[in-house]
Design a protein around this motif. Structure first.
Motif, PDB file in Angstrom:
ATOM      1  N   LYS A  55       0.779  -1.232   0.000  1.00  9.58           N
ATOM      2  CA  LYS A  55       0.000   0.000   0.000  1.00  9.58           C
ATOM      3  C   LYS A  55       0.811   1.281   0.000  1.00  9.58           C
ATOM      4  O   LYS A  55       0.356   2.304  -0.491  1.00  9.58           O
ATOM      5  CB  LYS A  55      -0.907  -0.004   1.245  1.00  9.58           C
ATOM      6  N   GLY A  56       1.964   1.287   0.607  1.00  2.75           N
ATOM      7  CA  GLY A  56       2.704   2.545   0.716  1.00  2.75           C
ATOM      8  C   GLY A  56       1.980   3.518   1.630  1.00  2.75           C
ATOM      9  O   GLY A  56       1.729   4.666   1.263  1.00  2.75           O
ATOM     10  N   ASN A  57       1.635   3.053   2.837  1.00  2.87           N
ATOM     11  CA  ASN A  57       0.905   3.913   3.774  1.00  2.87           C
ATOM     12  C   ASN A  57       1.690   5.139   4.206  1.00  2.87           C
ATOM     13  O   ASN A  57       1.161   6.045   4.832  1.00  2.87           O
ATOM     14  CB  ASN A  57       0.529   3.118   5.045  1.00  2.87           C
ATOM     15  N   CYS A  58       2.977   5.166   3.898  1.00  6.82           N
ATOM     16  CA  CYS A  58       3.803   6.323   4.251  1.00  6.82           C
ATOM     17  C   CYS A  58       3.368   7.561   3.485  1.00  6.82           C
ATOM     18  O   CYS A  58       3.810   8.661   3.787  1.00  6.82           O
ATOM     19  CB  CYS A  58       5.272   6.031   3.965  1.00  6.82           C
ATOM     20  N   TRP A 113       9.423  14.206  -2.482  1.00  8.26           N
ATOM     21  CA  TRP A 113       8.640  13.558  -1.413  1.00  8.26           C
ATOM     22  C   TRP A 113       8.351  14.546  -0.279  1.00  8.26           C
ATOM     23  O   TRP A 113       7.317  14.468   0.362  1.00  8.26           O
ATOM     24  CB  TRP A 113       9.383  12.334  -0.860  1.00  8.26           C
ATOM     25  N   ASN A 114       9.303  15.456  -0.035  1.00  4.78           N
ATOM     26  CA  ASN A 114       9.067  16.510   0.975  1.00  4.78           C
ATOM     27  C   ASN A 114       7.706  17.141   0.739  1.00  4.78           C
ATOM     28  O   ASN A 114       6.909  17.297   1.663  1.00  4.78           O
ATOM     29  CB  ASN A 114      10.096  17.650   0.803  1.00  4.78           C
ATOM     30  N   LYS A 115       7.461  17.504  -0.526  1.00  5.67           N
ATOM     31  CA  LYS A 115       6.219  18.220  -0.858  1.00  5.67           C
ATOM     32  C   LYS A 115       5.009  17.314  -0.658  1.00  5.67           C
ATOM     33  O   LYS A 115       3.980  17.737  -0.149  1.00  5.67           O
ATOM     34  CB  LYS A 115       6.264  18.689  -2.314  1.00  5.67           C
ATOM     35  N   ILE A 116       5.158  16.037  -1.053  1.00  5.72           N
ATOM     36  CA  ILE A 116       4.018  15.109  -0.907  1.00  5.72           C
ATOM     37  C   ILE A 116       3.647  14.960   0.569  1.00  5.72           C
ATOM     38  O   ILE A 116       2.489  15.099   0.944  1.00  5.72           O
ATOM     39  CB  ILE A 116       4.350  13.716  -1.500  1.00  5.72           C
ATOM     40  N   ILE A 117       4.637  14.746   1.392  1.00  5.21           N
ATOM     41  CA  ILE A 117       4.276  14.474   2.790  1.00  5.21           C
ATOM     42  C   ILE A 117       3.841  15.745   3.514  1.00  5.21           C
ATOM     43  O   ILE A 117       3.032  15.694   4.419  1.00  5.21           O
ATOM     44  CB  ILE A 117       5.360  13.713   3.575  1.00  5.21           C
ATOM     45  N   GLU A 118       4.332  16.909   3.054  1.00  3.93           N
ATOM     46  CA  GLU A 118       3.834  18.165   3.629  1.00  3.93           C
ATOM     47  C   GLU A 118       2.346  18.311   3.292  1.00  3.93           C
ATOM     48  O   GLU A 118       1.521  18.623   4.136  1.00  3.93           O
ATOM     49  CB  GLU A 118       4.582  19.362   3.044  1.00  3.93           C
ATOM     50  N   LYS A 119       2.016  18.037   2.013  1.00  2.00           N
ATOM     51  CA  LYS A 119       0.635  18.182   1.540  1.00  2.00           C
ATOM     52  C   LYS A 119      -0.299  17.196   2.256  1.00  2.00           C
ATOM     53  O   LYS A 119      -1.402  17.511   2.651  1.00  2.00           O
ATOM     54  CB  LYS A 119       0.604  17.904   0.045  1.00  2.00           C
ATOM     55  N   GLU A 120       0.215  15.971   2.442  1.00  2.00           N
ATOM     56  CA  GLU A 120      -0.614  14.948   3.096  1.00  2.00           C
ATOM     57  C   GLU A 120      -0.660  15.133   4.611  1.00  2.00           C
ATOM     58  O   GLU A 120      -1.242  14.346   5.324  1.00  2.00           O
ATOM     59  CB  GLU A 120      -0.039  13.540   2.796  1.00  2.00           C
ATOM     60  N   LYS A 121       0.061  16.133   5.087  1.00  2.00           N
ATOM     61  CA  LYS A 121       0.148  16.443   6.531  1.00  2.00           C
ATOM     62  C   LYS A 121       0.609  15.231   7.338  1.00  2.00           C
ATOM     63  O   LYS A 121       0.054  14.893   8.374  1.00  2.00           O
ATOM     64  CB  LYS A 121      -1.186  16.961   7.054  1.00  2.00           C
ATOM     65  N   LEU A 122       1.616  14.569   6.810  1.00  4.80           N
ATOM     66  CA  LEU A 122       2.129  13.389   7.521  1.00  4.80           C
ATOM     67  C   LEU A 122       3.183  13.765   8.562  1.00  4.80           C
ATOM     68  O   LEU A 122       3.601  12.953   9.355  1.00  4.80           O
ATOM     69  CB  LEU A 122       2.727  12.397   6.508  1.00  4.80           C
ATOM     70  N   LEU A 123       3.634  15.014   8.493  1.00  7.05           N
ATOM     71  CA  LEU A 123       4.720  15.408   9.414  1.00  7.05           C
ATOM     72  C   LEU A 123       4.177  15.689  10.816  1.00  7.05           C
ATOM     73  O   LEU A 123       3.081  16.170  10.945  1.00  7.05           O
ATOM     74  CB  LEU A 123       5.422  16.665   8.892  1.00  7.05           C
TER      75      LEU A 123
END
Ligand code: SF4
Ligand code: SF4
Length: 378
Positions: free
Chosen positions: A340-343, A368-378
């Protein structure tokens, strides 16, 4: 007369971080590859890096070790810009604790950088692990050490390589890692046919490794890079005699890419034996970079022989930044088999890539920085 090793200071390096290169990859987890030195003073006669291009050939022919003096600064500059990181791997193509390290300390400074940022880091070594490294590594919970032990026989070890730790020091390395609570892997990598493939001796290596605290075994059989085949075969003839030379010539009949591999039946027999011994002794087992050709296709053998979840025996998740440090995500870091790539970065799962893919690098991390910022994973 044999050339003496000299050190060449490559003052500036602007090398960008890179993960595994594409192609025949069997490693389940992503790693940031870290090579502060090009050239290795351990000088194993079978060293695959001697078949690589560029400065590796200068090391092979001129015995020059290239030192990236600003390696750590260059690395830090990049890591400071990332919000997502994988475990570092020191070093795919050289010994991190070779003699030159005593002068430049690039391996130790790299480990310090990772540990201070709380990023996992692993190393593979055939040298004595310095105490300072143990003290650093034990501070980071997913960091670990792998020790290569090819034979229990010190007389043979000395013929396989010019330098490196003695056999007892290598087992002591494992003990030292384990007693400090650090995950320790014993690598019988590579096994050299007719020289270190005696089954009783292989079992002794596994037993001694376990007695000293190893938690996982990795094995492979020597491959021969076509470019340096004559160097390797001449060395075998000179040190181990005509009979063994002839047997090895006859065994290496399978060519995959630029490497010659031992006959698949021979390899399967050894791997089956090793896995059985590991099962019996209750320790996990995996192969490193072992393939066969089936119906014209190159197939990895790890699916068949690996008994651990990740090939290095330890599950290390991806890490995300929070302020100045990084913290683990809740996954097992098995990207190659991840569904799945839940990350939040599905392209990491199963090593998904387009045809121009050259392995993940610094610029992918920035993306990836931008993706995880957008997904609010940080
Ligand atoms: S220790 Fe590793 S890198 Fe160094 S010579 Fe041996 S195989 Fe090559
Ligand atoms: S969630 Fe899957 S793809 Fe993402 S880092 Fe973890 S193992 Fe890899």
């Amino acid at each position: 007369m044999e050339k003496k090793i000299t050190y060449i200071e490559e003052v500036k390096s602007n090398k960008k971080i890179h993960n595994w290169y594409p192609g025949r990859r069997e490693c389940t987890s992503e790693r940031i590859l870290l090579n502060p030195y090009i050239g290795c003073e351990v000088e194993c006669f079978f060293c695959y890096a001697l078949g690589y291009p560029g400065n590796f050939q200068k090391f092979r022919k001129e015995k020059k070790i290239y030192i990236y003096k600003n390696f750590v600064e260059n690395l830090k500059e990049q890591i400071d810009k990332l919000n997502i990181v994988f475990c570092g791997y020191l070093s795919p193509v050289t010994e991190p604790f070779q003699e030159v390290e005593k002068i430049y300390c690039l391996s130790e400074r790299t480990i310090k950088l990772f540990v201070e940022k709380n990023i996992p880091i692993e190393f593979i070594t055939k040298s004595v692990i310095p105490e300072s490294i143990i003290e650093l590594i034990k501070m980071q919970k997913h960091s670990f050490g792998q020790v290569s032990i090819l034979t229990p026989n010190e007389d043979i070890r000395k013929v396989l390589m010019k330098k490196g730790a003695t056999t007892s020091e290598l087992f002591e390395n494992i003990r030292n890692l384990a007693k400090n609570g650090i995950f320790a892997v014993c690598r019988i990598d590579p096994i050299i046919p007719f020289i270190t493939d005696n089954k009783k001796e292989l079992e002794i290596v596994i037993k001694r490794a376990i007695d000293n605290g190893a938690k996982h075994i990795v094995a492979s059989i020597m491959d021969i890079p076509v470019l340096i085949k004559s160097d390797i075969m001449n060395y075998i003839k000179k040190k181990f005699g005509n009979e063994i030379w002839q047997k090895i010539e006859t065994l290496y009949i399978e060519r995959i890419g630029n490497y010659l591999h031992a006959n698949i039946n021979y390899r399967r027999e050894i791997f089956t034996f090793l896995r059985e011994v590991c099962d019996k002794l209750n320790i996990t087992f995996a192969l490193c970079m072992e393939y066969e050709i089936k119906n014209g296709k190159v197939i990895g053998l790890n699916k068949e022989f690996m008994t651990s979840f990740n090939c290095e025996g330890i599950d290390i998740p991806v890490y995300f930044r929070k302020n100045d440090k990084f913290y683990p995500f809740t996954c097992k870091g098995n990207c190659l088999n991840c569904k799945k790539g839940n990350c939040g970065i599905p392209e990491l799962a199963q090593g998904k890539k387009n045809e121009n893919f050259d392995g993940w690098n610094y610029y992918d991390y920035l993306r990836w920085n931008k993706i995880i910022e957008k997904e609010k994973l940080l």
